[in-house]
Design a protein around this motif. Sequence first.
Motif, PDB file in Angstrom:
ATOM      1  N   VAL A   1       0.812  -1.220   0.000  1.00  0.00           N
ATOM      2  CA  VAL A   1       0.000   0.000   0.000  1.00  0.00           C
ATOM      3  C   VAL A   1       0.846   1.270   0.000  1.00  0.00           C
TER       4      VAL A   1
ATOM      5  N   GLY B   1      -4.322   3.017   3.547  1.00  0.00           N
ATOM      6  CA  GLY B   1      -3.800   1.649   3.524  1.00  0.00           C
ATOM      7  C   GLY B   1      -4.880   0.594   3.615  1.00  0.00           C
TER       8      GLY B   1
ATOM      9  N   PHE C   1      -5.892  -4.914   3.391  1.00  0.00           N
ATOM     10  CA  PHE C   1      -6.234  -3.789   2.501  1.00  0.00           C
ATOM     11  C   PHE C   1      -7.748  -3.626   2.383  1.00  0.00           C
TER      12      PHE C   1
END
Length: 309
Positions: free
Chosen positions: A248, A254, A290
């Motif tokens: 990320v 993120g 994520f």
Amino acid sequence: MIYDEQKRVSVSICISFDKFSSSNWIPSFVNSIHTSKGGTHVQHVTDKLIDALKEKSNTLGKRLGSMEIKGTHIKNHLFVFVNCLVENPAFDSQTKETLKTEARNFGSKCELPSKFYAELCKKESGFTDTILEWAKAKEKIDLGKSALLGARASKKKLLGIPKLEDANEAGGNNAAECTLILTEGDSAKALAVAGLSVVGRDKYGVFPLKGKLLNVREAKHDTIKNNAEISNILKIIGLDPARKYNDVSGLRYGTIMIMADQDYDGSHIKGLILNMIAHWWPSLLEVEGFLKEFVTPIIKVSRCLYHFA
């Protein structure tokens, strides 16, 4: 390579991995004279080939939601050999690098057999696959330029995106620790924003979706490019459709957290967000943490009725 030989013309074609230029794609001859820069004989043949590939590629592309394929797009992927006989050929100069005679004055017509076109447009030949792969790559580049216009210039702070509650540290040194909550509508956003009073606004942002997200696999290129919601999501997160992500780093957030109802519409919204990530950035689905889901509760309230005789 596909080849056809007739009495006055021979044509051969294969895939070219170099950009179109007179030096790398047209080894052509007229009456045994090497026309190093091509000319009307090459144009006459390639126009027929391009028309056939354009029709086939656009037919396949519509099913995939691809951009419209034009002749200039196809030409860069072709390597064509033409050897022909022309009556009283006229050239551009004494070096005879380019044929100038108009096609109607060739003294014959180049009529390629249907078998040649069928072979050209077959999946096994690789022409249509190469063209569509290029179109897909170009779409990502175009969309990335459009979506990230202004996002790169102001990665820390985003302005002009309605209803966005941006995390204070989004796009900063601690961006990987930030979470963007995508909610199903404004009412869910109000609930999420109320929760920020507990967890704080430093590492949590909220953005409400208007409804079901656009299906990027099936939508046309121009539709995706002009879709404000898709563009805003890409700007908020900092995603580039032309980039492959292994982590990320470089993103403004993120983590993406989906907050949708536990009904059919909510499941559809979650599926469409997953679809967008899987279509453009499948590697991000392998990055732990994520993509997350805010599991909204399902409460069934019933009332007992007592019947007395």
